[in-house]
Scaffold this active site. Structure first.
Site, PDB file in Angstrom:
ATOM      1  CD  GLN A 310      -2.769   1.252   2.419  1.00 56.48           C
ATOM      2  OE1 GLN A 310      -2.512   0.572   3.416  1.00 56.48           O
ATOM      3  NE2 GLN A 310      -3.803   2.074   2.371  1.00 56.48           N
ATOM      4  CD  GLN A 313      -0.975   2.188  -6.515  1.00 59.00           C
ATOM      5  OE1 GLN A 313      -0.098   1.466  -6.999  1.00 59.00           O
ATOM      6  NE2 GLN A 313      -1.713   3.007  -7.249  1.00 59.00           N
ATOM      7  CD  GLU A 314      -1.890   6.050  -0.628  1.00 56.21           C
ATOM      8  OE1 GLU A 314      -1.657   7.177  -1.115  1.00 56.21           O
ATOM      9  OE2 GLU A 314      -3.042   5.644  -0.387  1.00 56.21           O
ATOM     10  CB  SER A 315       4.738   7.493  -1.039  1.00 56.95           C
ATOM     11  OG  SER A 315       5.268   6.376  -0.314  1.00 56.95           O
ATOM     12  CE1 TYR A 440      -3.976   3.602  -2.810  1.00 51.50           C
ATOM     13  CE2 TYR A 440      -5.615   2.178  -1.785  1.00 51.50           C
ATOM     14  CZ  TYR A 440      -4.522   3.014  -1.681  1.00 51.50           C
ATOM     15  OH  TYR A 440      -3.981   3.270  -0.436  1.00 51.50           O
TER      16      TYR A 440
END
Length: 456
Positions: A310, A313-315, A440
């Site tokens: 996660q 995927q975010e940063s 996402y």
């Protein structure tokens, strides 16, 4: 041969075997069990092979994997548990089955004409394509007549040898090498390392391997769809009938489809640039933060691989990441969310990971109780991305359109409608870029799977 006792879980099937070489004495053969004795002992002995598509060995717990879930589910239908015997190679697996050392062989075995002459098989439970896998920029025989130009290595005793023998009838210069083992994964890695030009792998394994080794390419398909099935000891009265009945039920109930989606449906379209970047960052960024992900996971019902996926995927594991809307850090938290979970520095890696994990846990607990199993996690991840209000709207819209509001698969089709005025204008929380949470979740599932299997 490694052994694990295991408990019941989901579904399955599988198949294979080969004759014993005429120069070697046959292995001693045990007297066959019966279904009654299997039930009395409370144990189904499952012969298998270690690898990403069959059985994954876990240091701190029982094994996992597609074939493990299938075998556990079949064992549960008999009222017993599955004990897994892991063979070192395909020939060893076949010898063990012939000797009566196992009841079924579940290892992604292709049902071929040669094997069908010697072994009893369960119903088919999955189909794959045999693919020629080579290295980007190397020998790339896209046409069969070019195969003799390549140094090809394949798994000893595999269906791939049968495929090459069939091709060799018309392409007589074709030659290949074999290596013993239980999975084609080491051979795919050998191709990636330049130790061979090409190998052959089943399509679902090739798909997985290319996401760990992005320089691998599929040069061509060598077969059409090939059936996978379990081999079993035909001397056990009633076992064949039990397998046939169980697989029919598992297919009708959607269990086979669900398990296939769980293990193999997590990969979207292949993106070389994305995969290559991910592999680089696993090597040069993840080691800085892995301990923090593991510590956060210890406090919550999530695997560290999920939290790391996660965060990627975010940063892309950049603690200084910032978006145009002001979210920051490894877990890209808003200021209000950071305050809610009690952190004051969103760019501090440890605080960001702890805060993001706590927020995901809060969302997970707020998912309606009617959403169960893996769907509950996908729902919570989507809410992390798009907001819980929009997820509730998607449920309402799913209900209106006659879809299952508790199914992630159905919601994944409904969410993009939240950008359609005909729909969002009738919903409480209005417009949302509903395709974004769908992508996402899909990307997190893909990254999570790759991280979970990184040590295979």
């Amino acid at each position: 041969m490694k052994t694990w006792p295991s408990r019941a879980v989901s579904l399955l099937l599988l198949a294979l075997a080969l004759p014993v070489g005429c120069s070697e004495p046959p292995p001693p053969v045990r007297d066959p069990d019966t279904l009654a004795t299997i039930r009395e002992r409370g144990e189904l002995v499952v012969l298998t092979l270690a690898g990403p598509t069959s059985l994954i060995e876990n240091e701190d717990g029982p094994p996992s994997g597609y074939e493990v879930d299938l075998a556990n589910a079949f064992a549960a239908s008999l009222g017993v548990t599955a004990r897994f015997e892991v063979a070192a190679s395909l020939p060893d697996l076949f010898d063990a089955l012939a000797a009566g050392d196992g009841h079924v062989a579940a290892a992604g075995l292709t049902l071929t004409p040669e094997r069908s002459e010697r072994l009893a098989f369960s119903p088919v439970y999955k189909s794959v394509t045999e693919q020629l896998v080579c290295r980007r920029g190397g020998v790339n025989p896209t046409r069969l007549e070019r195969l003799p130009d390549a140094d090809i290595v394949v798994l000893e005793g595999s269906s791939y040898e049968e495929t090459l023998r069939a091709i060799g009838v018309t392409h007589t210069a074709l030659r290949w090498r074999t290596r013993p083992g239980g999975s084609a994964m080491p051979l795919l890695e050998a191709v990636d390392d330049g130790q061979a030009d090409c190998t052959i792998a089943d399509s679902h394994l090739a798909d997985f391997a290319r996401r760990r080794h992005p320089e691998l390419i599929v040069a061509r398909n060598l077969t059409g769809e090939q059936p996978l099935a379990w081999a079993y000891d035909a001397r056990i009265d009633g076992l064949g009938e039990a397998l046939s009945a169980w697989f029919a039920t598992a297919h009708a109930d959607g269990l086979l489809e669900a398990l296939d989606e769980t293990w193999f449906g997590r990969f979207g379209d292949y993106d070389y640039v994305d995969v290559a970047r991910f592999v680089r960052r696993v090597e040069n960024r993840l080691p800085r933060y892995r301990r923090l992900f593991e510590a956060a996971a210890d406090e919550l019902p999530f695997e560290w691989e999920l939290l790391a996926a996660q965060a990627y995927q975010e940063s892309h594991w950049d603690p200084d990441a910032v978006s145009a809307t002001g979210v920051r850090g490894l877990m890209m938290l808003t200021l209000s969310t950071a305050e809610r979970v009690g952190i004051d520095d969103r760019t501090d890696p440890e605080q960001s990971i702890v805060g993001g994990a706590a927020y995901l846990d809060d969302l997970y607990e707020r998912v309606p109780d009617s959403v169960t199993g893996p769907d509950r996690l996908w729902f919570a991840l989507a809410a992390y991305n798009v907001g819980m209000g929009h997820m509730y709207d998607a449920r309402r819209l799913a209900e209106r359109l006659g879809r299952d509001k508790d199914s992630w698969d159905d919601l994944a089709e409904i969410l993009p409608l939240l950008s359609d005025p005909a729909h969002y204008s009738t919903l409480r929380y209005g417009y949302a870029r509903g395709h974004e949470p769908v992508r996402y979740v899909a990307k997190i599932r893909e990254y999570r799977a790759l991280l979970a299997a990184q040590d295979l």
